[in-house]
Design a protein around this motif. Structure first.
Motif, PDB file in Angstrom:
ATOM      1  N   PHE A 119      24.392  15.027  35.265  1.00 33.21           N
ATOM      2  CA  PHE A 119      24.231  14.294  34.245  1.00 33.21           C
ATOM      3  C   PHE A 119      23.532  15.471  33.245  1.00 33.21           C
ATOM      4  O   PHE A 119      22.915  16.126  33.462  1.00 33.21           O
ATOM      5  N   SER A 120      24.090  14.932  32.015  1.00 34.60           N
ATOM      6  CA  SER A 120      23.564  15.878  30.821  1.00 34.60           C
ATOM      7  C   SER A 120      22.229  15.550  30.542  1.00 34.60           C
ATOM      8  O   SER A 120      21.330  14.534  30.786  1.00 34.60           O
ATOM      9  N   ALA A 151      21.531  12.471  28.509  1.00 41.20           N
ATOM     10  CA  ALA A 151      21.632  11.533  29.477  1.00 41.20           C
ATOM     11  C   ALA A 151      20.203  11.047  30.187  1.00 41.20           C
ATOM     12  O   ALA A 151      19.819  10.191  29.986  1.00 41.20           O
ATOM     13  N   ARG A 152      19.614  12.187  30.478  1.00 45.03           N
ATOM     14  CA  ARG A 152      18.260  12.404  30.980  1.00 45.03           C
ATOM     15  C   ARG A 152      17.303  11.857  29.926  1.00 45.03           C
ATOM     16  O   ARG A 152      16.281  10.900  30.184  1.00 45.03           O
ATOM     17  N   VAL A 193      22.513   4.684  31.938  1.00 46.94           N
ATOM     18  CA  VAL A 193      22.893   6.083  31.694  1.00 46.94           C
ATOM     19  C   VAL A 193      23.821   6.352  32.894  1.00 46.94           C
ATOM     20  O   VAL A 193      24.588   7.494  32.973  1.00 46.94           O
ATOM     21  N   ASN A 214      27.499  13.461  40.868  1.00 48.21           N
ATOM     22  CA  ASN A 214      27.614  13.342  39.389  1.00 48.21           C
ATOM     23  C   ASN A 214      26.588  14.235  38.808  1.00 48.21           C
ATOM     24  O   ASN A 214      25.337  14.359  39.058  1.00 48.21           O
ATOM     25  N   ALA A 219      23.548   6.129  36.018  1.00 52.88           N
ATOM     26  CA  ALA A 219      22.926   6.936  37.275  1.00 52.88           C
ATOM     27  C   ALA A 219      22.358   5.687  38.353  1.00 52.88           C
ATOM     28  O   ALA A 219      22.308   4.706  38.132  1.00 52.88           O
TER      29      ALA A 219
END
Length: 395
Positions: free
Chosen positions: A5-6, A9-10, A30, A3, A32
């Motif tokens: 993550f953008s 998202a973080r 999110v 995955n 994760a």
């Protein structure tokens, strides 16, 4: 499938943790895994969290909405985050929030994580935790760190060296790093740490105020024909070529003494056993015995003080095929490497103690400990390592 993550998202993950959610809960929100969330959190600067498993969150979250008067508040940090991601300059961001550009520059450089991204919520929480008083003490409950510091101090390591080696060995673990000032506080200030109480004694050299040298009483000096330190070749001064030594005596009670020799480029130390006296004959015999084991290219020269113990320097020069140079009167700083080494050796050989009780094996063990000790001047390599490299190269 991995995955990816953008950044959004973080950012949401950090906002959730900084608002009081646990790392596990924020990661799930999110999409994760817990491991991914922990990695993100480690990259952000390892702020304090409560050790409460999935329900744990920040140990000390920042109050809402912002900090005290002149400190940046959360809204300003949010504008800095937005400006950073929009590619605005520090000056433009500063203009938007009504601050000086240096404030923005310091804020971004201070609170950008290992991933190279500035998160407003993380920066705000870190700033809050940094302002807390009294600050939490690393050496109160961290038994593993205290034990390690104790082991190194038992070997004569200074708090400064211990701090540097912790940073070297645990570069990725802030919890195992501590400043030398924190170690000193834990040793000397009650309730400031959990180091062993007896470790404070390891710091003391029991050195009294230096006594000025008396006037030169040796008008008939045996060194009138000897080489002066000003006549040493330039290669000695810049330490570019190995094999140049500095020497002196450590004096104890009742006239007892130990001879010390230090190689300038590697800081490798040799100790001379002088059980009965330190007359010129005894010192010469000890130097010839110990330095005779070295290859020719590692005994190019020896620099010594003008003590009578080296009056037989001609004999030493002939036996070792070397050259002896003598310092100017009352100028110990001209043997700076040896002076510093003698200071370190006082950890084992205290001033005013009877040095004749130490056997040749005792001296070999102490020299080995000192030669295995990392030196900042050698980029944290050891003298033994450096000398071994020279011997291998010659072979």
């Amino acid at each position: 499938m991995v995955n990816v993550f953008s950044l959004e998202a973080r950012t949401e993950f950090f906002d959730l943790v900084c608002s009081g959610r646990s790392i596990l809960a924020a990661a799930r929100c999110v999409g994760a895994t817990h491991g991914t969330g922990r990695n993100w959190w480690a990259q952000s600067g390892r702020m304090m969290t409560m050790d409460m498993g999935p329900v744990g969150g920040l140990a000390d979250p920042a109050p809402s909405p912002g900090g005290p008067g002149r400190a940046l508040d959360l809204a300003e940090r949010g504008m800095i985050q937005m400006g950073q991601r929009s590619g605005l300059s520090y000056a433009k961001i500063a203009e938007l929030i009504g601050r000086d550009r240096s404030v923005v520059w310091r804020e971004v450089n201070r609170n950008t994580g290992d991933d190279g991204v500035y998160y407003a919520s993380v920066a705000h929480t870190r700033a809050h935790q940094a302002r807390r008083r009294p600050k939490p003490l690393k050496l109160v409950q961290d038994e593993a760190l205290c034990r390690l510091i104790g082991v190194w101090m038992d070997d004569g390591w200074s708090p400064k060296l211990i701090s540097e080696m912790l940073a070297f060995y645990f570069a990725d673990d802030q919890t195992m790093q501590v400043s030398h000032e924190t170690i000193y506080q834990a040793l000397y200030v009650q309730t400031r740490g959990s180091l062993r109480a007896d470790l404070a004694e390891k710091l003391s050299l029991k050195r009294k105020q230096r006594v000025p040298h008396a006037a030169d009483r040796h008008k008939n000096s045996p060194y009138k024909e000897a080489f002066k330190i000003s006549e040493r070749p330039a290669e000695v001064q810049d330490r570019a070529v190995p094999g140049h030594w500095e020497g002196d005596l450590i004096i104890g009670s009742n006239g007892t003494a130990i001879g010390t020799l230090v190689e300038r480029s590697t800081r490798f130390t040799i100790l001379l056993h002088l059980p009965g006296d330190h007359t010129a004959d005894t010192v010469a015999a000890a130097m010839i015995r110990e330095m005779g084991h070295l290859p020719d290219h590692l005994r190019r020269s020896i620099t010594w003080d003008r003590g009578t113990e080296l009056a037989e320097y001609d004999r030493i020069q002939t036996a070792l095929d070397t050259t002896l140079y003598f310092c100017d009167p009352h100028s110990p700083w001209q043997r700076g490497t040896n002076e510093n080494t003698n200071r370190l050796l006082r950890f084992w050989f205290e001033k005013g103690s009877d040095l004749s009780v130490h056997t040749p094996e005792d001296l070999r063990q102490v020299a080995a400990k000192l030669n295995r000790r990392p030196r900042p001047t050698l980029n944290l390599q050891t003298p033994a390592n450096r000398l071994n490299q020279l011997l291998q190269t010659a072979a």
